[in-house]
Design a protein around this motif. Structure first.
Motif, PDB file in Angstrom:
ATOM      1  N   ASP A 145       4.120   5.293  -6.908  1.00 57.99           N
ATOM      2  CA  ASP A 145       5.339   6.092  -7.061  1.00 57.99           C
ATOM      3  C   ASP A 145       5.928   6.498  -5.711  1.00 57.99           C
ATOM      4  O   ASP A 145       7.143   6.650  -5.587  1.00 57.99           O
ATOM      5  CB  ASP A 145       5.071   7.343  -7.903  1.00 57.99           C
ATOM      6  CG  ASP A 145       4.863   7.026  -9.376  1.00 57.99           C
ATOM      7  OD1 ASP A 145       5.211   5.908  -9.813  1.00 57.99           O
ATOM      8  OD2 ASP A 145       4.341   7.902 -10.096  1.00 57.99           O
ATOM      9  N   ALA A 146       5.069   6.655  -4.703  1.00 57.86           N
ATOM     10  CA  ALA A 146       5.527   7.026  -3.360  1.00 57.86           C
ATOM     11  C   ALA A 146       5.978   5.806  -2.552  1.00 57.86           C
ATOM     12  O   ALA A 146       6.388   5.951  -1.400  1.00 57.86           O
ATOM     13  CB  ALA A 146       4.416   7.759  -2.616  1.00 57.86           C
ATOM     14  N   GLY A 147       5.879   4.621  -3.145  1.00 58.13           N
ATOM     15  CA  GLY A 147       6.304   3.413  -2.444  1.00 58.13           C
ATOM     16  C   GLY A 147       5.285   2.870  -1.463  1.00 58.13           C
ATOM     17  O   GLY A 147       5.597   2.000  -0.655  1.00 58.13           O
ATOM     18  N   ARG A 148       4.076   3.344  -1.531  1.00 55.15           N
ATOM     19  CA  ARG A 148       3.015   2.884  -0.624  1.00 55.15           C
ATOM     20  C   ARG A 148       2.190   1.817  -1.354  1.00 55.15           C
ATOM     21  O   ARG A 148       1.079   2.064  -1.803  1.00 55.15           O
ATOM     22  CB  ARG A 148       2.185   4.078  -0.174  1.00 55.15           C
ATOM     23  CG  ARG A 148       3.060   5.074   0.609  1.00 55.15           C
ATOM     24  CD  ARG A 148       2.355   6.326   0.984  1.00 55.15           C
ATOM     25  NE  ARG A 148       1.267   6.018   1.914  1.00 55.15           N
ATOM     26  CZ  ARG A 148       0.397   6.922   2.330  1.00 55.15           C
ATOM     27  NH1 ARG A 148       0.487   8.168   1.923  1.00 55.15           N
ATOM     28  NH2 ARG A 148      -0.567   6.579   3.164  1.00 55.15           N
ATOM     29  N   LEU A 149       2.770   0.637  -1.451  1.00 58.54           N
ATOM     30  CA  LEU A 149       2.218  -0.406  -2.306  1.00 58.54           C
ATOM     31  C   LEU A 149       0.891  -0.969  -1.810  1.00 58.54           C
ATOM     32  O   LEU A 149       0.006  -1.267  -2.612  1.00 58.54           O
ATOM     33  CB  LEU A 149       3.246  -1.516  -2.493  1.00 58.54           C
ATOM     34  CG  LEU A 149       4.549  -1.083  -3.174  1.00 58.54           C
ATOM     35  CD1 LEU A 149       5.494  -2.262  -3.299  1.00 58.54           C
ATOM     36  CD2 LEU A 149       4.280  -0.451  -4.522  1.00 58.54           C
ATOM     37  N   ALA A 150       0.731  -1.131  -0.515  1.00 63.29           N
ATOM     38  CA  ALA A 150      -0.539  -1.660  -0.001  1.00 63.29           C
ATOM     39  C   ALA A 150      -1.685  -0.706  -0.325  1.00 63.29           C
ATOM     40  O   ALA A 150      -2.757  -1.133  -0.771  1.00 63.29           O
ATOM     41  CB  ALA A 150      -0.446  -1.898   1.502  1.00 63.29           C
ATOM     42  N   GLN A 151      -1.460   0.585  -0.128  1.00 67.08           N
ATOM     43  CA  GLN A 151      -2.495   1.570  -0.423  1.00 67.08           C
ATOM     44  C   GLN A 151      -2.733   1.664  -1.931  1.00 67.08           C
ATOM     45  O   GLN A 151      -3.863   1.845  -2.381  1.00 67.08           O
ATOM     46  CB  GLN A 151      -2.119   2.949   0.133  1.00 67.08           C
ATOM     47  CG  GLN A 151      -2.094   3.007   1.638  1.00 67.08           C
ATOM     48  CD  GLN A 151      -0.702   2.689   2.193  1.00 67.08           C
ATOM     49  OE1 GLN A 151       0.166   2.147   1.534  1.00 67.08           O
ATOM     50  NE2 GLN A 151      -0.497   3.032   3.465  1.00 67.08           N
ATOM     51  N   SER A 152      -1.663   1.531  -2.716  1.00 68.33           N
ATOM     52  CA  SER A 152      -1.801   1.547  -4.171  1.00 68.33           C
ATOM     53  C   SER A 152      -2.647   0.374  -4.642  1.00 68.33           C
ATOM     54  O   SER A 152      -3.504   0.528  -5.516  1.00 68.33           O
ATOM     55  CB  SER A 152      -0.414   1.494  -4.821  1.00 68.33           C
ATOM     56  OG  SER A 152      -0.529   1.456  -6.224  1.00 68.33           O
ATOM     57  N   GLU A 153      -2.420  -0.786  -4.051  1.00 68.53           N
ATOM     58  CA  GLU A 153      -3.209  -1.964  -4.410  1.00 68.53           C
ATOM     59  C   GLU A 153      -4.679  -1.757  -4.051  1.00 68.53           C
ATOM     60  O   GLU A 153      -5.574  -2.131  -4.810  1.00 68.53           O
ATOM     61  CB  GLU A 153      -2.657  -3.201  -3.719  1.00 68.53           C
ATOM     62  CG  GLU A 153      -3.342  -4.475  -4.145  1.00 68.53           C
ATOM     63  CD  GLU A 153      -2.656  -5.701  -3.583  1.00 68.53           C
ATOM     64  OE1 GLU A 153      -2.547  -6.688  -4.334  1.00 68.53           O
ATOM     65  OE2 GLU A 153      -2.250  -5.680  -2.405  1.00 68.53           O
ATOM     66  N   ARG A 154      -4.945  -1.150  -2.915  1.00 75.19           N
ATOM     67  CA  ARG A 154      -6.333  -0.887  -2.516  1.00 75.19           C
ATOM     68  C   ARG A 154      -6.992   0.077  -3.496  1.00 75.19           C
ATOM     69  O   ARG A 154      -8.137  -0.128  -3.898  1.00 75.19           O
ATOM     70  CB  ARG A 154      -6.370  -0.315  -1.082  1.00 75.19           C
ATOM     71  CG  ARG A 154      -7.763  -0.060  -0.581  1.00 75.19           C
ATOM     72  CD  ARG A 154      -8.548  -1.356  -0.422  1.00 75.19           C
ATOM     73  NE  ARG A 154      -9.931  -1.042  -0.174  1.00 75.19           N
ATOM     74  CZ  ARG A 154     -10.953  -1.669  -0.735  1.00 75.19           C
ATOM     75  NH1 ARG A 154     -10.757  -2.679  -1.524  1.00 75.19           N
ATOM     76  NH2 ARG A 154     -12.181  -1.299  -0.471  1.00 75.19           N
ATOM     77  N   ALA A 155      -6.276   1.126  -3.893  1.00 74.31           N
ATOM     78  CA  ALA A 155      -6.824   2.074  -4.867  1.00 74.31           C
ATOM     79  C   ALA A 155      -7.110   1.370  -6.194  1.00 74.31           C
ATOM     80  O   ALA A 155      -8.144   1.610  -6.828  1.00 74.31           O
ATOM     81  CB  ALA A 155      -5.864   3.240  -5.075  1.00 74.31           C
ATOM     82  N   GLY A 156      -6.218   0.459  -6.596  1.00 74.41           N
ATOM     83  CA  GLY A 156      -6.440  -0.297  -7.828  1.00 74.41           C
ATOM     84  C   GLY A 156      -7.658  -1.201  -7.736  1.00 74.41           C
ATOM     85  O   GLY A 156      -8.411  -1.342  -8.699  1.00 74.41           O
ATOM     86  N   ALA A 157      -7.856  -1.800  -6.571  1.00 73.33           N
ATOM     87  CA  ALA A 157      -9.026  -2.664  -6.375  1.00 73.33           C
ATOM     88  C   ALA A 157     -10.321  -1.854  -6.433  1.00 73.33           C
ATOM     89  O   ALA A 157     -11.316  -2.305  -7.011  1.00 73.33           O
ATOM     90  CB  ALA A 157      -8.920  -3.401  -5.042  1.00 73.33           C
TER      91      ALA A 157
END
Length: 118
Positions: free
Chosen positions: A33-45
């Motif tokens: 939601d904050a637009g931090r897609l790389a970090q979001s992907e890491r959290a998902g992994a």
């Protein structure tokens, strides 16, 4: 997220792994939601890894759903398709999760070969 990433995850019990997987899923959504897609992907992994270790099928499907969403918005529809397909292979999912994964798969397939992302 940094502290969870540095944990020796195998030493956590299944219940704690499941709870931390859920936390990482929530962190991933906030980062998305904050637009931090790389970090979001890491959290998902991390969420997916913990869900596998916890042997928690609904958490695995939820993590695949999130990873599909992030992959699509990062501009990688083929990866989004793979995540959605893997999520759909998780057994015994409730209809709401199946619907969400089918929607993710459809959106990703629509973007393969340069289709729109809206």
């Amino acid at each position: 997220m940094k502290h969870v990433d540095q944990l020796e995850r195998g030493s956590l019990g299944h219940e704690l792994q499941g709870a931390v997987s859920d936390l990482m899923y929530q962190v991933g959504i906030a980062l998305y939601d904050a637009g931090r897609l790389a970090q979001s992907e890491r959290a998902g992994a991390i969420a997916l890894d913990l869900a596998h270790q916890a042997e928690d099928p609904p958490a695995r499907a939820r993590a695949y759903d999130a990873l599909s969403r992030v992959s699509l918005y990062r501009g990688d529809p083929l990866r989004a398709v793979r995540h959605a397909q893997r999520g759909l292979r998780v057994p015994d999912l409730p209809p709401s999760r199946l619907s969400s994964l089918h929607m993710r798969l459809g959106r990703a397939l629509a973007c393969v070969n340069g289709g729109p992302i809206s």
